[in-house]
Motif scaffolding. Structure first.
Motif, PDB file in Angstrom:
ATOM      1  N   ILE B   4       0.854  -1.186   0.000  1.00 42.31           N
ATOM      2  CA  ILE B   4       0.000   0.000   0.000  1.00 42.31           C
ATOM      3  C   ILE B   4       0.890   1.236   0.000  1.00 42.31           C
ATOM      4  N   ASP B   5       0.605   2.167  -0.898  1.00 44.99           N
ATOM      5  CA  ASP B   5       1.383   3.402  -0.985  1.00 44.99           C
ATOM      6  C   ASP B   5       0.496   4.613  -0.813  1.00 44.99           C
ATOM      7  N   GLN B   6       0.947   5.532   0.032  1.00 45.46           N
ATOM      8  CA  GLN B   6       0.262   6.802   0.249  1.00 45.46           C
ATOM      9  C   GLN B   6       1.346   7.870   0.357  1.00 45.46           C
ATOM     10  N   PRO B   7       1.012   9.121   0.009  1.00 41.77           N
ATOM     11  CA  PRO B   7       1.995  10.190   0.253  1.00 41.77           C
ATOM     12  C   PRO B   7       2.224  10.329   1.752  1.00 41.77           C
ATOM     13  N   THR B   8       3.424  10.712   2.125  1.00 41.74           N
ATOM     14  CA  THR B   8       3.764  10.800   3.549  1.00 41.74           C
ATOM     15  C   THR B   8       3.115  12.009   4.216  1.00 41.74           C
ATOM     16  N   GLU B   9       3.188  13.140   3.529  1.00 44.39           N
ATOM     17  CA  GLU B   9       2.667  14.382   4.117  1.00 44.39           C
ATOM     18  C   GLU B   9       1.963  15.214   3.063  1.00 44.39           C
ATOM     19  N   MET B  10       0.965  15.967   3.515  1.00 46.09           N
ATOM     20  CA  MET B  10       0.292  16.941   2.660  1.00 46.09           C
ATOM     21  C   MET B  10      -0.060  18.150   3.512  1.00 46.09           C
ATOM     22  N   THR B  11      -0.129  19.287   2.866  1.00 53.22           N
ATOM     23  CA  THR B  11      -0.597  20.490   3.557  1.00 53.22           C
ATOM     24  C   THR B  11      -1.712  21.102   2.733  1.00 53.22           C
ATOM     25  N   ALA B  12      -2.630  21.776   3.418  1.00 53.63           N
ATOM     26  CA  ALA B  12      -3.751  22.409   2.739  1.00 53.63           C
ATOM     27  C   ALA B  12      -4.231  23.585   3.584  1.00 53.63           C
ATOM     28  N   THR B  13      -5.049  24.406   2.957  1.00 48.69           N
ATOM     29  CA  THR B  13      -5.552  25.601   3.626  1.00 48.69           C
ATOM     30  C   THR B  13      -6.977  25.381   4.102  1.00 48.69           C
ATOM     31  N   GLU B  14      -7.281  25.955   5.226  1.00 49.97           N
ATOM     32  CA  GLU B  14      -8.636  25.888   5.780  1.00 49.97           C
ATOM     33  C   GLU B  14      -9.654  26.327   4.719  1.00 49.97           C
ATOM     34  N   GLY B  15     -10.733  25.567   4.590  1.00 50.92           N
ATOM     35  CA  GLY B  15     -11.773  25.892   3.622  1.00 50.92           C
ATOM     36  C   GLY B  15     -11.553  25.278   2.246  1.00 50.92           C
ATOM     37  N   ALA B  16     -10.368  24.772   1.988  1.00 43.50           N
ATOM     38  CA  ALA B  16     -10.045  24.205   0.676  1.00 43.50           C
ATOM     39  C   ALA B  16     -10.486  22.744   0.588  1.00 43.50           C
ATOM     40  N   ILE B  17     -10.151  22.127  -0.544  1.00 43.17           N
ATOM     41  CA  ILE B  17     -10.411  20.707  -0.790  1.00 43.17           C
ATOM     42  C   ILE B  17      -9.066  20.007  -0.939  1.00 43.17           C
ATOM     43  N   VAL B  18      -8.947  18.813  -0.377  1.00 42.59           N
ATOM     44  CA  VAL B  18      -7.707  18.054  -0.526  1.00 42.59           C
ATOM     45  C   VAL B  18      -8.044  16.614  -0.890  1.00 42.59           C
ATOM     46  N   GLN B  19      -7.218  16.025  -1.726  1.00 41.36           N
ATOM     47  CA  GLN B  19      -7.408  14.628  -2.144  1.00 41.36           C
ATOM     48  C   GLN B  19      -6.192  13.827  -1.709  1.00 41.36           C
ATOM     49  N   ILE B  20      -6.422  12.780  -0.942  1.00 42.86           N
ATOM     50  CA  ILE B  20      -5.343  11.922  -0.457  1.00 42.86           C
ATOM     51  C   ILE B  20      -5.432  10.606  -1.221  1.00 42.86           C
ATOM     52  N   ASN B  21      -4.382  10.274  -1.949  1.00 40.91           N
ATOM     53  CA  ASN B  21      -4.385   9.085  -2.793  1.00 40.91           C
ATOM     54  C   ASN B  21      -3.806   7.869  -2.091  1.00 40.91           C
ATOM     55  N   CYS B  22      -4.266   6.715  -2.548  1.00 45.00           N
ATOM     56  CA  CYS B  22      -3.759   5.443  -2.036  1.00 45.00           C
ATOM     57  C   CYS B  22      -3.743   4.450  -3.187  1.00 45.00           C
ATOM     58  N   THR B  23      -2.607   3.844  -3.430  1.00 46.79           N
ATOM     59  CA  THR B  23      -2.545   2.755  -4.403  1.00 46.79           C
ATOM     60  C   THR B  23      -2.197   1.479  -3.659  1.00 46.79           C
ATOM     61  N   TYR B  24      -2.760   0.393  -4.149  1.00 46.07           N
ATOM     62  CA  TYR B  24      -2.575  -0.866  -3.426  1.00 46.07           C
ATOM     63  C   TYR B  24      -2.349  -2.004  -4.407  1.00 46.07           C
ATOM     64  N   GLN B  25      -1.666  -3.013  -3.925  1.00 43.87           N
ATOM     65  CA  GLN B  25      -1.526  -4.274  -4.648  1.00 43.87           C
ATOM     66  C   GLN B  25      -1.872  -5.356  -3.644  1.00 43.87           C
ATOM     67  N   THR B  26      -2.839  -6.180  -4.005  1.00 42.58           N
ATOM     68  CA  THR B  26      -3.263  -7.212  -3.084  1.00 42.58           C
ATOM     69  C   THR B  26      -3.669  -8.460  -3.829  1.00 42.58           C
ATOM     70  N   SER B  27      -3.429  -9.620  -3.225  1.00 42.24           N
ATOM     71  CA  SER B  27      -3.854 -10.876  -3.833  1.00 42.24           C
ATOM     72  C   SER B  27      -5.235 -11.199  -3.303  1.00 42.24           C
ATOM     73  N   GLY B  28      -6.244 -10.893  -4.127  1.00 44.64           N
ATOM     74  CA  GLY B  28      -7.611 -11.094  -3.656  1.00 44.64           C
ATOM     75  C   GLY B  28      -8.136  -9.839  -2.996  1.00 44.64           C
ATOM     76  N   PHE B  29      -8.942  -9.081  -3.701  1.00 44.29           N
ATOM     77  CA  PHE B  29      -9.414  -7.803  -3.168  1.00 44.29           C
ATOM     78  C   PHE B  29     -10.696  -8.012  -2.362  1.00 44.29           C
ATOM     79  N   ASN B  30     -10.736  -7.349  -1.193  1.00 46.82           N
ATOM     80  CA  ASN B  30     -11.890  -7.510  -0.324  1.00 46.82           C
ATOM     81  C   ASN B  30     -12.308  -6.180   0.276  1.00 46.82           C
ATOM     82  N   GLY B  31     -12.127  -5.127  -0.507  1.00 48.04           N
ATOM     83  CA  GLY B  31     -12.537  -3.813  -0.039  1.00 48.04           C
ATOM     84  C   GLY B  31     -11.358  -2.991   0.441  1.00 48.04           C
ATOM     85  N   LEU B  32     -11.610  -1.721   0.682  1.00 49.29           N
ATOM     86  CA  LEU B  32     -10.557  -0.809   1.128  1.00 49.29           C
ATOM     87  C   LEU B  32     -11.134   0.136   2.175  1.00 49.29           C
TER      88      LEU B  32
END
Lengths: 113, 110
Positions: B4-32
């Protein structure tokens, strides 16, 4: 009302000692877990019990021994503590063994000196 | 195995929108799963996606693309209290054994 509780919240001890952490949940769940979160905040599963039966046993030193006297309680005993055991230990619970929301306790911060 | 990979840190401003990404590799997917963890506190459940698409829950939404092995958590109208770590996790091994990513630490500034 506390859903998942752990005692103690903080534990400071010396290398070589033996210590226990207790966990209780009042959610009526049948599955409980122990996680370890190290200094880099990486949360890793250690053990899980379903109805008092051990179902998950990750690669953990055998100095760590979980015990579940009933489905509402899960304890973790650690023998011969080492510096590397310093971490936050979280207990969690969920209903069933299929993927489902887990409820975490407040954590026990263990410091080994 | 799982990865599983995610960015380590992010910064954003109050009132804004932020998107946090996650990529995964799994043998047999059962939700996230997505969990939120404030400093010194326990992780708390945010969302669970099994099917592709976007699921909205108030200011937080979670998206899943199984074919791409990709998910994101979208936080709208950011508030200072949203400063926390956001953990992506996938179940593994036939039980509810969660494999967590290293987490993304989000700092919201005024």
């Amino acid at each position: 009302d506390t859903a998942v509780s752990q005692t103690p919240k903080y534990l400071v001890t010396q290398m070589g000692n033996d210590k226990s952490i207790k966990c209780e949940q009042n959610l009526g769940h049948d599955t409980m877990y122990w996680y370890k979160q190290d200094s880099k905040k990486f949360l890793k599963i250690m053990f899980s019990y379903n109805n008092k039966e051990l179902i998950i046993n990750e690669t953990v030193p055998n100095r760590f021994s979980p015990k579940s006297p009933d489905k509402a309680h899960l304890n973790l005993h650690i023998n011969s503590l080492e510096l590397g055991d310093s971490a936050v230990y979280f207990c969690a619970s969920s209903q069933g063994t299929v993927p489902y929301e887990q409820y975490f306790g407040p954590g026990t911060r263990l410091t080994v000196t | 195995g799982q990865n599983i990979d995610q960015p380590t840190e992010m910064t954003a401003t109050e009132g804004a929108i932020v998107q946090i990404n996650c990529t995964y590799q799994t043998s047999g997917f059962n939700g996230l799963f997505w969990y939120q963890q404030h400093a010194g506190e326990a992780p708390t459940f945010l969302s669970y996606n099994v099917l592709d698409g976007l699921e909205e829950k108030g200011r937080f939404s979670s998206f899943l693309s199984r074919s791409k092995g990709y998910s994101y958590l979208l936080l709208k109208e950011l508030q200072m209290k949203d400063s926390a770590s956001y953990l992506c996790a996938v179940p593994s091994g036939g039980y509810n054994k969660l494999i967590f990513g290293a987490g993304t630490r989000l700092a919201v500034h005024p």
